[in-house]
Write an enzyme that holds these catalytic residues in place. Structure first.
Site, PDB file in Angstrom:
ATOM      1  N   VAL A 122       0.833  -1.206   0.000  1.00  0.00           N
ATOM      2  CA  VAL A 122       0.000   0.000   0.000  1.00  0.00           C
ATOM      3  C   VAL A 122       0.870   1.259   0.000  1.00  0.00           C
ATOM      4  O   VAL A 122       0.500   2.289  -0.587  1.00  0.00           O
ATOM      5  CB  VAL A 122      -1.018  -0.048   1.171  1.00  0.00           C
ATOM      6  CG1 VAL A 122      -0.367   0.135   2.516  1.00  0.00           C
ATOM      7  CG2 VAL A 122      -2.139   0.945   0.955  1.00  0.00           C
ATOM      8  N   ASP A 123       2.019   1.177   0.629  1.00  0.00           N
ATOM      9  CA  ASP A 123       2.967   2.299   0.683  1.00  0.00           C
ATOM     10  C   ASP A 123       3.382   2.704  -0.741  1.00  0.00           C
ATOM     11  O   ASP A 123       3.322   3.891  -1.125  1.00  0.00           O
ATOM     12  CB  ASP A 123       4.184   1.843   1.504  1.00  0.00           C
ATOM     13  CG  ASP A 123       5.099   2.963   1.935  1.00  0.00           C
ATOM     14  OD1 ASP A 123       4.767   4.130   1.680  1.00  0.00           O
ATOM     15  OD2 ASP A 123       6.160   2.658   2.516  1.00  0.00           O
TER      16      ASP A 123
HETATM   17  N1  AR6 Z   1      -5.256  -0.225  -1.177  1.00  0.00           N
HETATM   18  C1  AR6 Z   1      -5.637  -0.811  -0.017  1.00  0.00           C
HETATM   19  N2  AR6 Z   1      -4.952  -1.806   0.581  1.00  0.00           N
HETATM   20  C2  AR6 Z   1      -3.828  -2.223  -0.046  1.00  0.00           C
HETATM   21  C3  AR6 Z   1      -3.357  -1.671  -1.242  1.00  0.00           C
HETATM   22  C4  AR6 Z   1      -4.109  -0.606  -1.809  1.00  0.00           C
HETATM   23  N3  AR6 Z   1      -3.750  -0.005  -2.943  1.00  0.00           N
HETATM   24  N4  AR6 Z   1      -2.201  -2.311  -1.603  1.00  0.00           N
HETATM   25  C5  AR6 Z   1      -1.980  -3.260  -0.659  1.00  0.00           C
HETATM   26  N5  AR6 Z   1      -2.952  -3.206   0.272  1.00  0.00           N
HETATM   27  P1  AR6 Z   1       1.420  -4.014   3.166  1.00  0.00           P
HETATM   28  P2  AR6 Z   1       2.477  -3.956   5.922  1.00  0.00           P
HETATM   29  C6  AR6 Z   1      -3.137  -4.026   1.488  1.00  0.00           C
HETATM   30  O1  AR6 Z   1       2.352  -5.109   2.805  1.00  0.00           O
HETATM   31  O2  AR6 Z   1       2.170  -5.388   6.132  1.00  0.00           O
HETATM   32  C7  AR6 Z   1       5.757  -1.778   2.551  1.00  0.00           C
HETATM   33  O3  AR6 Z   1       6.808  -2.134   1.711  1.00  0.00           O
HETATM   34  C8  AR6 Z   1      -2.500  -5.383   1.539  1.00  0.00           C
HETATM   35  O4  AR6 Z   1      -3.262  -6.321   0.789  1.00  0.00           O
HETATM   36  O5  AR6 Z   1       1.235  -2.909   2.214  1.00  0.00           O
HETATM   37  O6  AR6 Z   1       2.128  -2.983   7.017  1.00  0.00           O
HETATM   38  C9  AR6 Z   1       6.142  -0.704   3.551  1.00  0.00           C
HETATM   39  O7  AR6 Z   1       7.082   0.195   3.024  1.00  0.00           O
HETATM   40  C10 AR6 Z   1      -2.559  -5.663   3.033  1.00  0.00           C
HETATM   41  O8  AR6 Z   1      -3.868  -6.099   3.380  1.00  0.00           O
HETATM   42  O9  AR6 Z   1       1.849  -3.323   4.576  1.00  0.00           O
HETATM   43  C11 AR6 Z   1       6.710  -1.508   4.676  1.00  0.00           C
HETATM   44  O10 AR6 Z   1       8.055  -1.838   4.462  1.00  0.00           O
HETATM   45  C12 AR6 Z   1      -2.345  -4.271   3.654  1.00  0.00           C
HETATM   46  O11 AR6 Z   1      -2.554  -3.348   2.582  1.00  0.00           O
HETATM   47  C13 AR6 Z   1       5.876  -2.763   4.682  1.00  0.00           C
HETATM   48  O12 AR6 Z   1       5.409  -2.911   3.338  1.00  0.00           O
HETATM   49  C14 AR6 Z   1      -0.989  -4.049   4.268  1.00  0.00           C
HETATM   50  O13 AR6 Z   1       0.015  -4.693   3.483  1.00  0.00           O
HETATM   51  C15 AR6 Z   1       4.686  -2.637   5.579  1.00  0.00           C
HETATM   52  O14 AR6 Z   1       4.036  -3.886   5.644  1.00  0.00           O
END
Ligand code: AR6
Length: 173
Positions: A33-34
């Site tokens: 998501v980041d």
């Molecule tokens: N909209 C909504 N949710 C989303 C989207 C989106 N566009 N894309 C992904 N998700 P994650 P974390 C969901 O891995 O576990 C990054 O590299 C995804 O399906 O994004 O907190 C950061 O820089 C999941 O349910 O975040 C950190 O290094 C949720 O967002 C690390 O990942 C969180 O997944 C953070 O890991």
């Protein structure tokens, strides 16, 4: 009346006062998501993040939303899952509380959360989702703003877990 909504969407498309970013402690972008938020907001977001000098796990920082429909991005750093006995629950709860505090201080009415820590950071979804719902409900019960909180699930499976947990929580209170 405050409202909690659970929806399935790409968080970068939501027209709310603030979307929350599940960032890492550098605040310099990443995957998941980041990455999606930085791509949609444009390079100005990274420039503002760079000036913040990072963010410890459990805390939150506010920036502009730039090319996003959302006016602000609240960047919070969730815990990496290490089995559950390393303070993960409390750190995740702090992410939600501190993000909501920032929103309230900025007098924001609506905020959307992704499922913090449940992607790359591997926090078990059901457990994370119960913490998220509990913290948001507790905050809304004691603060006038924000008045609308969206849980933005990326998949239908995640959305089903959130809806189930929400129903269970409503039954038990
Ligand atoms: N909209 C909504 N949710 C989303 C989207 C989106 N566009 N894309 C992904 N998700 P994650 P974390 C969901 O891995 O576990 C990054 O590299 C995804 O399906 O994004 O907190 C950061 O820089 C999941 O349910 O975040 C950190 O290094 C949720 O967002 C690390 O990942 C969180 O997944 C953070 O890991």
């Amino acid at each position: 009346m405050p409202s909690i909504e659970i929806l399935q969407a790409d968080i970068t498309t939501l027209d709310v006062d603030a979307i929350v970013n599940a960032a890492n402690s550098s605040l310099l972008g990443g995957g998941g998501v980041d990455g999606a938020i930085h791509r949609a907001a444009g390079p100005e977001l990274l420039a503002e993040c760079r000036a913040l000098g990072g963010c410890p796990t459990g805390e939150a920082r506010l920036t502009g939303g730039y090319r996003l429909a959302a006016r602000f991005v609240i960047h919070t750093v969730g815990p990496v899952w290490h089995g559950g006995s390393h303070g993960e629950d409390e750190l995740l709860a702090a992410c939600y509380r501190n993000s909501l505090e920032l929103a309230a201080r900025q007098q924001l009415r609506s905020i959307a959360f992704p499922s913090i820590s449940t992607g790359v950071y591997r926090f078990p979804l059901e457990r994370a989702c119960c913490i998220a719902l509990r913290e948001v409900r507790a905050f809304l019960a004691t603060h006038p703003l924000p008045e609308r909180v969206l849980f933005c699930c990326f998949s239908a499976a995640d959305r089903a877990v959130y809806e189930q947990a929400y129903t269970e929580l409503a039954k038990s209170s």
